[in-house]
Design an enzyme around this catalytic site. Structure first.
Site, PDB file in Angstrom:
ATOM      1  N   LYS A 111       0.821  -1.219   0.000  1.00 10.97           N
ATOM      2  CA  LYS A 111       0.000   0.000   0.000  1.00 10.97           C
ATOM      3  C   LYS A 111       0.851   1.262   0.000  1.00 10.97           C
ATOM      4  CE  LYS A 111      -4.409  -1.582   1.747  1.00 10.97           C
ATOM      5  NZ  LYS A 111      -5.513  -1.401   2.692  1.00 10.97           N
ATOM      6  N   LYS A 194      -4.652  -9.608  -6.742  1.00 13.58           N
ATOM      7  CA  LYS A 194      -5.831  -9.835  -5.915  1.00 13.58           C
ATOM      8  C   LYS A 194      -6.999  -8.948  -6.373  1.00 13.58           C
ATOM      9  CE  LYS A 194      -6.153  -8.082  -1.836  1.00 13.58           C
ATOM     10  NZ  LYS A 194      -6.233  -7.633  -0.449  1.00 13.58           N
ATOM     11  N   LYS A 197     -10.656  -3.564  -3.710  1.00 14.05           N
ATOM     12  CA  LYS A 197     -11.527  -2.396  -3.791  1.00 14.05           C
ATOM     13  C   LYS A 197     -10.826  -1.247  -4.479  1.00 14.05           C
ATOM     14  CE  LYS A 197     -13.672  -3.246   0.715  1.00 14.05           C
ATOM     15  NZ  LYS A 197     -13.126  -3.158   2.072  1.00 14.05           N
TER      16      LYS A 197
HETATM   17  P1  AMP Z   1     -10.799  -5.503   2.969  1.00 11.68           P
HETATM   18  O1  AMP Z   1     -11.494  -5.324   1.662  1.00 11.68           O
HETATM   19  O2  AMP Z   1      -9.308  -5.373   2.831  1.00 11.68           O
HETATM   20  O3  AMP Z   1     -11.391  -4.704   4.084  1.00 11.68           O
HETATM   21  O4  AMP Z   1     -11.026  -7.038   3.356  1.00 11.68           O
HETATM   22  C1  AMP Z   1     -12.127  -7.501   4.090  1.00 11.68           C
HETATM   23  C2  AMP Z   1     -12.141  -8.996   4.145  1.00 11.68           C
HETATM   24  O5  AMP Z   1     -12.263  -9.543   2.823  1.00 11.68           O
HETATM   25  C3  AMP Z   1     -10.857  -9.627   4.731  1.00 11.68           C
HETATM   26  O6  AMP Z   1     -11.211 -10.776   5.479  1.00 11.68           O
HETATM   27  C4  AMP Z   1     -10.079  -9.999   3.514  1.00 11.68           C
HETATM   28  O7  AMP Z   1      -9.187 -11.065   3.746  1.00 11.68           O
HETATM   29  C5  AMP Z   1     -11.181 -10.411   2.556  1.00 11.68           C
HETATM   30  N1  AMP Z   1     -10.764 -10.204   1.161  1.00 11.68           N
HETATM   31  C6  AMP Z   1     -10.469  -9.011   0.572  1.00 11.68           C
HETATM   32  N2  AMP Z   1     -10.124  -9.179  -0.722  1.00 11.68           N
HETATM   33  C7  AMP Z   1     -10.188 -10.520  -0.950  1.00 11.68           C
HETATM   34  C8  AMP Z   1      -9.947 -11.340  -2.101  1.00 11.68           C
HETATM   35  N3  AMP Z   1      -9.581 -10.812  -3.268  1.00 11.68           N
HETATM   36  N4  AMP Z   1     -10.125 -12.681  -1.973  1.00 11.68           N
HETATM   37  C9  AMP Z   1     -10.517 -13.231  -0.792  1.00 11.68           C
HETATM   38  N5  AMP Z   1     -10.750 -12.502   0.326  1.00 11.68           N
HETATM   39  C10 AMP Z   1     -10.591 -11.172   0.254  1.00 11.68           C
END
Ligand code: AMP
Ligand code: TRP
Length: 332
Positions: A111, A194, A197
């Site tokens: 990041k 990955k 968002k």
């Molecule tokens: P975040 O979007 O970073 O707040 O992630 C929230 C939750 O979604 C966390 O448990 C992450 O590990 C999961 N997560 C985010 N992106 C992915 C992805 N591409 N594949 C699987 N899990 C994800």
């Protein structure tokens, strides 16, 4: 006693990765365990946010939790900034965390990018706040996607550091729970990145609020290779895009990867993509519609969050007081 804690940042659009890697796996847990699901708005501030959008996203993530099937009566759903104990415990823990541990965090490196000297202190210290989120509730299990594993291992180390420093078993060491067939959903445009968002390419991710047509279009445009689908999973090894789509299909249909691939072995991508589209529209269409209905009632969402914050405080505040007392802070 087992207690589950997990959270999602209210930044931008929730996507299929958040659903398959996290939220969906929480649904069954609520039948067996005490569950606390947070919308981690303080974490969102580690990167610049538009204030009005942040408030909107906080309600949207809450709506997604409920629409996906998390029951606000049985579980505690709240936004992090409503419980000030998170930041207070984070300070106590940050004083016990060696900088060397934070320097190993790969997400910070990703990041912060090339301009590491300009990255905010909050972005760097964020894993300590995440450890505080978990330890404040003495959570035993943390269901997340693969990318969060390193942060939970750090939370274990920090819990251990506190327990050793004060020579007692105060914090349980939380276990990461990484389950399902899609623990790491990749971008639809690049199977080595990955799904996230923050990806600027709209076609790289399927959002939970996408219309059926949009989902179908994104799947049609998803990157693939010219070969037909193979018959064994091992043959997907150097085909990241195909591997990713099979994983998504398996997770959406509740199949193993082997069984998912078995249905399409030897076929070309167009037939497979059609089936994938149908499965995605079926699952996400329902959730998106429910989210939209909930978002039209912000008063209801705010009520859920207020009530959740009250329940969260009832657990968190006594734990914080005890941690302060153990640390030697006088509370006259
Ligand atoms: P975040 O979007 O970073 O707040 O992630 C929230 C939750 O979604 C966390 O448990 C992450 O590990 C999961 N997560 C985010 N992106 C992915 C992805 N591409 N594949 C699987 N899990 C994800
Ligand atoms: N860091 C997590 C993410 O970006 C979100 C998060 C914050 C979290 N605190 C948490 C997840 C505590 C699980 C438990 O995805």
């Amino acid at each position: 006693m087992n207690r589950i804690f997990s959270g999602i940042q209210p930044t931008g659009n929730l996507h299929l990765g958040n659903y398959l890697g996290a939220i969906r796996n929480w649904i069954d847990l609520q039948n067996e365990f005490e569950c606390i699901f947070c919308i981690v708005d303080l974490h969102a501030l580690t990167q610049p946010q538009d204030p009005a959008e942040l408030r909107g996203s906080t309600r949207e993530v809450t709506a997604a939790y409920i629409a996906a099937g998390i029951d606000p009566e049985r579980c505690t759903i709240f936004n992090q900034s409503m419980v000030s104990a998170h930041t207070e415990l984070a300070w106590l823990l940050s004083c016990l965390t060696p900088i060397g541990w934070l320097n190993r965090m790969t997400q910070f490196k990703e990041k912060a990018g090339k301009h590491r000297e300009m990255a905010g202190l909050g972005l760097y210290a964020y894993p300590v706040l995440m450890a505080a989120d978990i330890l404040l509730y003495k959570a035993t299990h943390v269901p997340v996607g693969e990318d969060q594993k390193q942060h939970i291992e750090l939370a274990r180390d920090i819990a251990g550091a506190f327990n050793r420093r004060y020579e007692r078993d105060f914090f349980p060491l939380p276990e990461p729970q990484i389950f399902g067939t899609a623990t790491r959903v990749m971008s639809l445009r690049d199977g080595t990145k990955k799904m996230s968002k923050s990806d600027s390419s709209d076609y790289s991710r399927i959002n939970l609020t996408d219309s059926g047509e949009m989902i179908a279009l994104k799947i049609r445009r998803a990157k693939t290779d010219p070969e037909p689908l193979p018959s064994t999973i091992a043959d997907l090894e150097h085909r990241p895009e195909a591997d990713n789509l099979i994983g998504i299909y398996a997770a959406l249909c509740g199949l193993s990867r082997e069984d998912a691939l078995g249905k399409f072995a030897g076929r070309n991508f167009s037939a497979f993509k059609e089936a994938l589209s149908e499965a995605a529209v079926e699952v996400l269409g329902r959730i998106g519609d429910h989210m939209r209905r909930l978002m039209a009632e912000p008063g209801y969402i705010d009520g859920v969050l207020r009530c959740g914050a009250e329940r969260a405080r009832a657990i968190a505040e006594p734990v914080l007081r005890e941690a302060q007392q153990i640390s030697g802070l006088l509370r006259p």
